[in-house]
Write a protein that holds these residues in place. Structure first.
Motif, PDB file in Angstrom:
ATOM      1  N   LEU A  19       0.732  -1.129   0.034  1.00  0.00           N
ATOM      2  CA  LEU A  19       0.077  -0.008   0.202  1.00  0.00           C
ATOM      3  C   LEU A  19       0.898   1.136   0.219  1.00  0.00           C
ATOM      4  CD1 LEU A  19      -2.837  -1.265   2.307  1.00  0.00           C
ATOM      5  CD2 LEU A  19      -2.849  -1.319  -0.194  1.00  0.00           C
ATOM      6  N   ALA A  20       2.313   1.234   0.619  1.00  0.00           N
ATOM      7  CA  ALA A  20       3.175   2.348   0.640  1.00  0.00           C
ATOM      8  C   ALA A  20       3.399   2.391  -0.838  1.00  0.00           C
ATOM      9  CB  ALA A  20       4.262   2.152   1.471  1.00  0.00           C
ATOM     10  N   VAL A  26      -5.937  -1.780  -4.559  1.00  0.00           N
ATOM     11  CA  VAL A  26      -7.182  -2.295  -3.984  1.00  0.00           C
ATOM     12  C   VAL A  26      -6.693  -3.598  -3.106  1.00  0.00           C
ATOM     13  CG1 VAL A  26      -9.271  -3.062  -3.916  1.00  0.00           C
ATOM     14  CG2 VAL A  26      -8.612  -0.959  -5.265  1.00  0.00           C
ATOM     15  N   GLU A  27      -7.064  -3.786  -1.926  1.00  0.00           N
ATOM     16  CA  GLU A  27      -6.983  -5.306  -1.437  1.00  0.00           C
ATOM     17  C   GLU A  27      -8.354  -5.879  -1.166  1.00  0.00           C
ATOM     18  OE1 GLU A  27      -5.326  -7.535   2.613  1.00  0.00           O
ATOM     19  OE2 GLU A  27      -4.974  -5.415   2.321  1.00  0.00           O
ATOM     20  N   GLU A  28      -8.444  -7.092  -1.575  1.00  0.00           N
ATOM     21  CA  GLU A  28      -9.753  -7.774  -1.184  1.00  0.00           C
ATOM     22  C   GLU A  28      -9.291  -9.152  -0.567  1.00  0.00           C
ATOM     23  OE1 GLU A  28     -12.651  -7.483  -4.920  1.00  0.00           O
ATOM     24  OE2 GLU A  28     -10.636  -7.374  -5.655  1.00  0.00           O
ATOM     25  N   TRP A  43      -4.258  -8.367  -4.006  1.00  0.00           N
ATOM     26  CA  TRP A  43      -3.801  -6.879  -4.107  1.00  0.00           C
ATOM     27  C   TRP A  43      -4.059  -6.672  -5.779  1.00  0.00           C
ATOM     28  CZ3 TRP A  43      -0.863  -9.773  -0.676  1.00  0.00           C
ATOM     29  CH2 TRP A  43      -1.191  -9.252   0.836  1.00  0.00           C
ATOM     30  N   SER A  44      -4.581  -5.748  -6.265  1.00  0.00           N
ATOM     31  CA  SER A  44      -4.822  -5.356  -7.637  1.00  0.00           C
ATOM     32  C   SER A  44      -4.858  -3.849  -7.744  1.00  0.00           C
ATOM     33  CB  SER A  44      -6.214  -6.031  -8.083  1.00  0.00           C
ATOM     34  OG  SER A  44      -7.261  -5.449  -7.393  1.00  0.00           O
ATOM     35  N   ARG A  45      -4.618  -3.496  -9.071  1.00  0.00           N
ATOM     36  CA  ARG A  45      -4.604  -2.066  -9.727  1.00  0.00           C
ATOM     37  C   ARG A  45      -4.855  -2.621 -11.253  1.00  0.00           C
ATOM     38  NH1 ARG A  45      -1.917   3.437  -9.409  1.00  0.00           N
ATOM     39  NH2 ARG A  45      -3.256   4.611 -10.723  1.00  0.00           N
ATOM     40  N   GLY A  47      -5.847  -4.964 -12.718  1.00  0.00           N
ATOM     41  CA  GLY A  47      -5.572  -6.424 -12.604  1.00  0.00           C
ATOM     42  C   GLY A  47      -4.756  -6.738 -11.379  1.00  0.00           C
ATOM     43  N   ILE A  48      -4.862  -8.169 -11.235  1.00  0.00           N
ATOM     44  CA  ILE A  48      -4.065  -8.711  -9.794  1.00  0.00           C
ATOM     45  C   ILE A  48      -2.701  -8.213 -10.097  1.00  0.00           C
ATOM     46  CG2 ILE A  48      -3.705 -10.871  -8.760  1.00  0.00           C
ATOM     47  CD1 ILE A  48      -6.262 -11.904  -9.330  1.00  0.00           C
ATOM     48  N   ILE A  49      -2.303  -7.862  -9.085  1.00  0.00           N
ATOM     49  CA  ILE A  49      -0.805  -7.860  -8.880  1.00  0.00           C
ATOM     50  C   ILE A  49      -0.155  -8.810  -8.107  1.00  0.00           C
ATOM     51  CG2 ILE A  49       0.876  -6.341  -7.734  1.00  0.00           C
ATOM     52  CD1 ILE A  49      -1.071  -4.054  -7.733  1.00  0.00           C
ATOM     53  N   CYS A  50      -0.710  -9.098  -6.992  1.00  0.00           N
ATOM     54  CA  CYS A  50      -0.106 -10.412  -6.267  1.00  0.00           C
ATOM     55  C   CYS A  50      -1.025 -10.730  -5.152  1.00  0.00           C
ATOM     56  CB  CYS A  50       1.128 -10.169  -5.548  1.00  0.00           C
ATOM     57  SG  CYS A  50       1.336  -9.241  -4.277  1.00  0.00           S
ATOM     58  N   THR A  51      -0.819 -12.077  -4.619  1.00  0.00           N
ATOM     59  CA  THR A  51      -1.588 -12.720  -3.573  1.00  0.00           C
ATOM     60  C   THR A  51      -0.668 -12.993  -2.441  1.00  0.00           C
ATOM     61  OG1 THR A  51      -1.315 -14.986  -4.439  1.00  0.00           O
ATOM     62  CG2 THR A  51      -3.229 -13.790  -5.393  1.00  0.00           C
ATOM     63  N   GLY A  52      -1.171 -13.113  -1.312  1.00  0.00           N
ATOM     64  CA  GLY A  52      -0.368 -13.288  -0.346  1.00  0.00           C
ATOM     65  C   GLY A  52      -0.914 -14.627   0.389  1.00  0.00           C
ATOM     66  N   GLU A  53      -0.447 -15.625   0.407  1.00  0.00           N
ATOM     67  CA  GLU A  53      -0.866 -16.952   0.971  1.00  0.00           C
ATOM     68  C   GLU A  53       0.058 -17.336   2.447  1.00  0.00           C
ATOM     69  OE1 GLU A  53      -2.603 -19.919  -1.757  1.00  0.00           O
ATOM     70  OE2 GLU A  53      -1.028 -18.943  -2.996  1.00  0.00           O
TER      71      GLU A  53
END
Length: 115
Positions: A19-20, A26-28, A43-45, A47-53
């Motif tokens: 976010l910085a 956007v986080e969903e 996290w997307s803007r 389109g999807i940027i990345c996921t955190g698992e």
């Protein structure tokens, strides 16, 4: 994420870095299921940027179009032979180069915006 351990703390640090890097990201939370009721942060803007698992032994950050991104700092260390994606696995005690990570996030946003 409800583990309350180092993985949750790492995911919070990653979230803050993302976010910085770009406050318009956007986080969903997606893909909630009985085996993972907390779901997966995405996290997307444009389109999807990345996921955190989170896994038992790591936090995995998967960049949807990572193979198309320059990674001069060598952050990608997983899914290196995947066709499109690339991932960063972070294990307990490891750190993430904040500056390089933010640059990678910005590059992913730029790639999405180019479409």
């Amino acid at each position: 994420m409800t583990t309350g351990d180092w993985r949750a703390a790492m995911l919070e640090r990653v979230r803050a870095m993302i976010l910085a890097a770009d406050p318009d990201i956007v986080e969903e939370v997606k893909w909630r299921k009985p085996s993972n009721p907390a779901g997966v942060p995405v996290w997307s803007r444009g389109g999807i940027i990345c996921t955190g698992e989170t896994y038992k032994d790591k936090v995995k950050l998967t960049f949807a179009h990572g193979a198309a991104l320059d990674d001069p700092a060598g952050l990608f260390n997983a899914s290196l032979d995947a066709g499109t994606r690339r991932a960063i696995d972070i294990r307990e005690g490891e750190t993430l180069d904040e500056s390089a990570f933010k640059d990678l996030v910005r590059a992913a946003v730029a790639l999405n915006r180019r479409g």
